[in-house]
Write a protein that holds these residues in place. Structure first.
Motif, PDB file in Angstrom:
ATOM      1  N   UNK A  65     -15.530  14.663 -23.274  1.00 28.24           N
ATOM      2  CA  UNK A  65     -14.596  15.397 -22.417  1.00 28.24           C
ATOM      3  C   UNK A  65     -15.334  15.886 -21.169  1.00 28.24           C
ATOM      4  N   UNK A  66     -14.571  16.404 -20.207  1.00 28.22           N
ATOM      5  CA  UNK A  66     -15.184  16.961 -19.004  1.00 28.22           C
ATOM      6  C   UNK A  66     -16.078  18.155 -19.375  1.00 28.22           C
ATOM      7  N   UNK A  67     -15.623  18.961 -20.338  1.00 25.89           N
ATOM      8  CA  UNK A  67     -16.406  20.132 -20.779  1.00 25.89           C
ATOM      9  C   UNK A  67     -17.759  19.694 -21.335  1.00 25.89           C
ATOM     10  N   UNK A  68     -17.739  18.619 -22.136  1.00 26.85           N
ATOM     11  CA  UNK A  68     -19.011  18.117 -22.694  1.00 26.85           C
ATOM     12  C   UNK A  68     -19.910  17.580 -21.581  1.00 26.85           C
ATOM     13  N   UNK A  69     -19.288  16.962 -20.577  1.00 28.27           N
ATOM     14  CA  UNK A  69     -20.054  16.458 -19.425  1.00 28.27           C
ATOM     15  C   UNK A  69     -20.726  17.627 -18.707  1.00 28.27           C
ATOM     16  N   UNK A  70     -19.968  18.704 -18.508  1.00 25.39           N
ATOM     17  CA  UNK A  70     -20.516  19.893 -17.838  1.00 25.39           C
ATOM     18  C   UNK A  70     -21.672  20.490 -18.636  1.00 25.39           C
ATOM     19  N   UNK A  71     -21.549  20.484 -19.973  1.00 27.82           N
ATOM     20  CA  UNK A  71     -22.647  20.979 -20.820  1.00 27.82           C
ATOM     21  C   UNK A  71     -23.897  20.123 -20.639  1.00 27.82           C
ATOM     22  N   UNK A  72     -23.666  18.825 -20.444  1.00 27.97           N
ATOM     23  CA  UNK A  72     -24.757  17.854 -20.360  1.00 27.97           C
ATOM     24  C   UNK A  72     -25.481  17.906 -19.008  1.00 27.97           C
ATOM     25  N   UNK A  73     -24.723  17.993 -17.924  1.00 27.98           N
ATOM     26  CA  UNK A  73     -25.348  17.863 -16.590  1.00 27.98           C
ATOM     27  C   UNK A  73     -25.112  19.065 -15.674  1.00 27.98           C
ATOM     28  N   UNK A  74     -24.381  20.074 -16.185  1.00 27.04           N
ATOM     29  CA  UNK A  74     -24.092  21.247 -15.357  1.00 27.04           C
ATOM     30  C   UNK A  74     -22.710  21.121 -14.726  1.00 27.04           C
ATOM     31  N   UNK A  75     -22.024  22.264 -14.594  1.00 25.92           N
ATOM     32  CA  UNK A  75     -20.633  22.269 -14.123  1.00 25.92           C
ATOM     33  C   UNK A  75     -20.488  21.718 -12.710  1.00 25.92           C
ATOM     34  N   UNK A  76     -21.400  22.101 -11.834  1.00 29.08           N
ATOM     35  CA  UNK A  76     -21.289  21.701 -10.427  1.00 29.08           C
ATOM     36  C   UNK A  76     -21.428  20.184 -10.263  1.00 29.08           C
ATOM     37  N   UNK A  77     -22.464  19.627 -10.908  1.00 33.10           N
ATOM     38  CA  UNK A  77     -22.680  18.175 -10.805  1.00 33.10           C
ATOM     39  C   UNK A  77     -21.547  17.412 -11.499  1.00 33.10           C
ATOM     40  N   UNK A  78     -21.088  17.925 -12.634  1.00 30.96           N
ATOM     41  CA  UNK A  78     -19.990  17.266 -13.354  1.00 30.96           C
ATOM     42  C   UNK A  78     -18.744  17.183 -12.476  1.00 30.96           C
ATOM     43  N   UNK A  79     -18.434  18.275 -11.768  1.00 27.95           N
ATOM     44  CA  UNK A  79     -17.259  18.294 -10.882  1.00 27.95           C
ATOM     45  C   UNK A  79     -17.452  17.315  -9.722  1.00 27.95           C
TER      46      UNK A  79
END
Length: 292
Positions: A166-180
């Motif tokens: 999910x997007x949330x898991x992506x944010x956990x993995x690479x950080x919210x700013x980079x994920x967005x």
């Protein structure tokens, strides 16, 4: 069967061999990426090459990298591959290699779906949700989605399977700013590419982007872009929601493999010559349609 399945340059050091591409070190800032004619299906690399596939993929990718350069910078350095290898190595790089920047890879596959197909359709049927995105009820296979969705997956090692996240898991993995940033850039790229492809009679159902960061932390598009290996291309004139349209990609090989009773673990069955040649023709048709 004609085709380059592996590269052995003598003038540069090989640093990586992936499913399709071989990477060689030029120096601390640059490397040479060569697209072979290998094909992987169900995450297994087949023994038989698809004739000239690497050259066709490189031509398609280079076309898109140039076309989309205003959306996001790419890994291109602008140098010619022939200039960084010895004369005897040139036949292995001509038409199938690029000199690219050494970037720090972002460890997620940036998948964007504009239509419901493949694993997205399977997940939707099971739960109504694709990579954490809840979709409207009552959609059919191959239906166009209300708007493109970002459905990232993990980047698996060669031979392993990518897993949707999910997007949330992506944010956990690479950080919210980079994920967005990755999400927004991937969707922008998909929109621009699918608008252009529509003028050439091609629907881009979904696609997968790879990103990396340069030394200044700038997000760059890398690896390949919008090829039949990383995307689902459908001929617009044969599109019919409710069924899976024919596509310009290795679906032809996957369909053939499905008939063999193979258990999808290595080694794969030997690919008949006519299946390899028909697949090569599909790739070539995609190149000609897109680039005119």
């Amino acid at each position: 069967m004609d085709g380059l399945t592996t590269t052995n340059l003598t003038s540069l050091k090989k640093i990586y061999s992936g499913k399709v591409r071989d990477l060689y070190e030029i120096d601390g800032k640059r490397m040479l990426m060569i697209a072979t004619d290998r094909l992987s299906a169900f995450d297994v690399i087949l023994n038989e090459p698809i004739p000239a596939k690497g050259k066709i993929l490189t031509a398609i990718s280079n076309f898109w990298f140039d076309k989309l350069k205003d959306v996001v910078p790419s890994h291109f350095t602008g140098e010619q591959p022939e200039d960084v290898v010895s004369a005897e190595d040139r036949p292995q790089v001509e038409g199938r290699a690029v000199v690219c920047k050494r970037l720090k890879p972002v460890p997620v596959e940036a998948v964007v779906r504009g239509y419901l197909a493949g694993s997205g359709w399977k997940d939707y049927k099971a739960s109504g949700v694709v990579s954490g995105v809840t979709l409207p009820a009552g959609l059919r296979e191959a239906d166009k989605l209300p708007e493109p969705i970002f459905t990232p997956s993990t980047k698996a090692a060669v031979g392993d399977h990518d897993e949707p996240i999910s997007f949330e898991q992506t944010a956990d993995l690479i950080g919210t700013e980079l994920a967005a940033k990755v999400r927004d850039t991937a969707i922008k790229l998909y929109m621009a590419a699918s608008e252009y492809a529509a003028t050439r009679g091609i629907i881009i159902a979904d696609t997968k982007f790879e990103f990396g960061l340069d030394e200044n932390g700038t997000l760059c598009l890398m690896d390949e872009a919008l090829t039949p290996d990383s995307s689902r291309f459908w001929p617009a004139d044969q599109y019919q929601p409710g069924s899976n349209p024919p596509s310009y990609d290795k679906q032809f090989v996957r369909d053939w493999l499905e008939t063999t009773g193979w258990n999808k673990t290595p080694p794969a069955p030997a690919l008949p010559k006519e299946v390899a040649e028909r697949t090569a023709a599909k790739y070539r048709e995609a190149l000609e349609k897109l680039t005119g």
